[in-house]
Design an enzyme around this catalytic site. Structure first.
Site, short mmCIF file in Angstrom:
data_model
loop_
_atom_site.label_atom_id
_atom_site.label_comp_id
_atom_site.label_asym_id
_atom_site.label_seq_id
_atom_site.Cartn_x
_atom_site.Cartn_y
_atom_site.Cartn_z
CE LYS A 35 -0.93 -0.05 4.91
NZ LYS A 35 -0.25 1.17 5.56
CB THR A 36 3.90 2.22 1.61
OG1 THR A 36 3.46 1.73 3.02
CG2 THR A 36 4.66 3.40 1.79
CG ASP A 220 -0.95 4.85 4.82
OD1 ASP A 220 -1.62 3.87 4.51
OD2 ASP A 220 0.36 4.71 5.27
CD GLU A 221 -1.45 2.18 8.58
OE1 GLU A 221 -2.43 1.21 8.72
OE2 GLU A 221 -0.31 1.88 8.68
CD GLN A 251 -2.53 -4.31 8.68
OE1 GLN A 251 -1.58 -3.99 9.17
NE2 GLN A 251 -2.42 -4.53 7.21
NE ARG A 602 3.02 -5.82 11.06
CZ ARG A 602 2.48 -4.94 9.74
NH1 ARG A 602 3.18 -4.26 9.11
NH2 ARG A 602 1.15 -5.54 9.40
#
Length: 728
Positions: A35-36, A220-221, A251, A602
């Site tokens: 996504k980044t 984002d997020e 998340q 992660r």
DNA sequence: AGATACTCTGTTTTT
DNA sequence: CAGAGTATCT
């Protein structure tokens, strides 16, 4: 500043999301799905298509993420893009507030109050309202106030927002709290977001200007935004409608802070004609890790169902470490780290230890230090929260904002000057009567106080402030810091007051001064207020340097957005994770599970999960054992490493690579009851109290099984409560 | 005003 | 157990 951006490195949905420039865009991006990458490419792509960088607003979750994103965009474009608006909601709001302060009738020199400052204010308000009532703790009040502000509940609506018998009182305290904040020319964290929304509503003309300014907004997020942030985003994007939000409902881990998952779940109905892109290919983790994580989060009911997949090979099994207690856990985790460093090409920086609560870091710290492994704890006591740092900052804050009473109170009492609550109260009263700041009141102390000693001391204090004030804008920030420490004889104070820890504390002060010297002001504010504003919004993760060559330790929350080759999740045990409190509601329990999911995802190559049977907690120990989450892991690809190592050698289980942890209950003896054993006669077992033994017989069945075990010369009957034995 | 001795209490996570 | 808060003394 045109250049072409190579989009061929993106997969199909990623590329479509990047190329979709017009209108609302939702990118549902699973963990590790790039996504980044989508965000950075989209920004770069926009710039390459002629959009001016300063017309793009990108909102990230941490300052660190902002910094990284800016770096990656620059790399893609191969030119510096300083003018990009990129930062957290909070930092962007500070910029907006400072720019608009005058037109909105606010002071541009406001102070940002952190939790401690808020606590001081709310306590004061509480006291004025007649002291503490039952179950109305300052913390509880702050929670309510924070919730109201992040839900954008206005003061008039506040009353109906509440329920319960203390409604009236809470409202009164809230109003008083707001007054005190206003008098101190301070904003709390939630105000930073709520004030701009409020002001944009009242001043549509300024809103129009900002809408015109930003032609594209990216967030984002998005799953962790609260209602106020949502309103802000919606307002700012109102002109162009070009808003891209990226997130993953699985998340979402900040609802306790007011984040609202509905923002992402309802984006499509909320923004009509929204285009949705799903990123489901995971590039980060091995097949086994991804499968395990998927299986865990599948236990949640309230979610978008998605199918994350990977082309990567299966990889190493997920390792479960069963430990005696927290110290054993730390030792075994570090053993494993050392072993992996030896066996693979890992270096310390490839490892991260994650835990639910900051307090868990301690046992790891001990072991790592003893073994001479470099480590770094992120979080816990944040740098700018340390007492010595806050002391110095308090002086700087009142120089910028002389109305800041909380900082004044702090500064005037360190180093100890013999000025106490009574004197400060008098000064405050005088200040509000005369309509002057508290700093000014202190300078005019002779109009307030007759006592010679106190008068002299306050005069001296005012002189220090005065002389530092005069340096403002003329010298570097570090020189101001030096002068301040010098004039207050702060280091002497540290030596005197903290004979054991003054060295660390002095180092911290020096580090602060260094940071002041290195501060680069990118805003048009004066350096000091801009420095203060920036560091109040700084977190430990923002300062964390991943290239230090250390094993990293942090909470699961802090780890959001990061990735590591080898991940250890510690304390996945009953009574700790999920926290018992989360059993109150399904929603809370599901959030704990998502937190576990975030931790698992992660990991790039290796994932380890550990839990202890017993854990030292407030003096005594409490028993734990495997968390329910451990039992939610799929059977495939797990490897247990148990307390009972003899177990693995046992023939009976050779073909059973996957086993659940089992519980033992010993009714014949007092003491810790744990251990495990196969129930075949002749199997080796180890009991924590009696040591190694051999199963001689058993009676009963199911979970009421009594084993007869020979421990050397003595024979014991042990009742065993099994989970289930899982066939291979 | 500040130091000391005591009790209480609470233990998530953080912009 | 530690940190905060309170009561009591100097």
């Amino acid at each position: 500043m045109k250049s072409t951006i190579d989009l061929s490195v993106l997969n199909e949905p990623q590329r479509h999301a990047v190329e979709h420039l017009k209108g609302p865009t939702l990118v549902l991006a699973g963990a590790g799905s790039g996504k980044t990458r989508v965000l950075t490419h989209k920004i770069a792509y926009l710039v390459s298509r002629g959009i001016k960088p300063w017309r793009i607003l990108a909102v990230t979750f941490t300052n660190r993420a902002a910094r990284e994103m800016a770096g990656r965009v620059e790399k893609l474009l191969n030119i510096p893009v300083q003018s990009l608006w990129i930062g957290t909601f909070h930092s962007i709001c500070v910029r907006i507030l400072r720019r608009e302060a005058e037109r909105w009738g606010l002071s541009r020199n406001f102070t940002i109050y952190d939790r401690d400052d808020q606590l001081a204010i709310v306590k004061k308000a509480l006291k004025e309202m007649g002291g503490q009532q039952d179950n109305l703790t300052p913390g509880h009040l702050l929670h309510i106030i924070g919730k109201a502000k992040s839900d954008f509940v206005s003061p008039d609506e506040f009353d109906s927002f509440l329920s319960g018998p203390n409604k009236r009182l809470i409202t009164d305290i809230y109003l008083r709290y707001e007054k005190l904040l206003k008098a101190a020319v301070a904003f709390d964290f939630d105000d930073l977001l709520a004030r701009p929304v409020d002001m944009f509503t009242k001043h549509p003309d300024t809103l129009k200007e900002w809408q015109k300014r930003f032609s594209h907004i990216l967030v984002d997020e998005y799953q962790d935004t609260n209602h106020t942030q949502y309103l802000l985003m919606k307002m700012l994007s109102g002109g162009s409608g070009n808003v891209t939000v990226v997130g993953d409902d699985d998340q979402s881990i900040y609802s306790w802070r007011g984040a609202n998952v509905r923002n992402i779940l309802e984006f499509e109905t909320d923004f009509t004609k929204a285009a949705t892109f799903r990123l489901e290919q995971n590039y980060r983790s091995t097949g086994i890790i991804l499968k395990a994580a998927n299986a865990v989060v599948a236990h949640n009911e309230n979610r978008f169902v998605k199918k994350l997949w990977t082309e990567r090979s299966h990889g190493a099994p997920v390792k479960i470490l069963e430990c005696l207690d927290d110290r054993d856990e730390a030792a075994r985790v570090v053993d494993s780290v050392e072993q992996e460093m030896k066996e693979h090409v890992y270096s310390p920086k490839d490892f991260i230890v994650l835990y639910r609560t900051n307090a868990q870091s301690r046992s790891f710290e001990d072991v790592l230090r003893r073994r001479g492994i470099k480590y770094m704890i992120v979080g816990g006591v944040r740098f700018y929260q340390r007492k010595e740092i806050k002391d110095i900052l308090a002086y700087l804050k009142i120089i910028v904002n002389p109305d800041d009473t909380v900082s004044f109170t702090r500064a005037v009492s360190v180093p100890k000057r013999g000025i106490g609550a009574k004197t400060i109260e008098k000064l405050e009263k005088f200040a509000s009567e005369k309509g002057i700041s508290i700093v000014e009141a202190a300078a005019r102390v002779e109009e307030v106080i007759s006592s010679g000693a106190i008068l002299k001391k306050l005069k001296k204090f005012s002189e220090i402030l005065q002389s530092i004030s005069e340096m403002r804008g003329k010298t570097g920030l570090d020189e101001i810091g030096h002068a301040l420490v010098e004039k207050t004889r702060y280091k002497d104070y540290l030596i005197e007051e903290y004979p054991d820890t003054f060295e660390d504390r002095t180092n911290n002060v020096n580090e602060l001064i260094t940071a002041m010297g290195e501060f680069e002001n990118i805003t048009e504010e004066d350096d000091l207020s801009s420095f203060l504003g920036e560091i109040s919004l700084m977190t430990d993760v923002d300062m964390w340097d991943e290239d230090e060559g250390c094993v990293t330790l942090m909470t699961l929350h802090s780890a959001k957005g990061l990735e590591f080759p080898s991940v250890y999740i510690a304390g996945v045990e009953k009574g700790l994770f999920p926290l018992p409190k989360s059993f109150d509601s399904d929603a809370e329990l599901e959030e704990e599970r998502r937190l576990f999911y975030v931790g698992m995802t992660r990991a790039e190559e290796r994932l380890h999960i550990s839990y202890a049977e017993n854990r030292m907690r407030f003096g005594g120990f409490s028993s734990g054992g495997a968390s329910m989450f451990v039992n939610e892991l799929p059977d495939d690809g797990l490897e247990f490493e148990e307390i009972n190592t003899t177990y693995k050698l046992s023939n009976t289980l050779k073909n059973q690579p996957v086993r659940r942890p089992m519980e033992f209950e010993d009714y014949s003896q007092e003491g810790p009851d744990y251990g495990d054993a196969p129930f075949e006669i002749g199997a080796f077992v180890r009991h924590p109290v009696f040591g190694r033994g051999r199963v001689a017989g058993y009676s009963g069945s199911g979970d009421k099984l009594t084993l007869t075990i020979h421990f050397g010369t003595q024979t014991k009957k042990i009742r065993a409560k099994f989970g289930k034995l899982v066939p291979a």
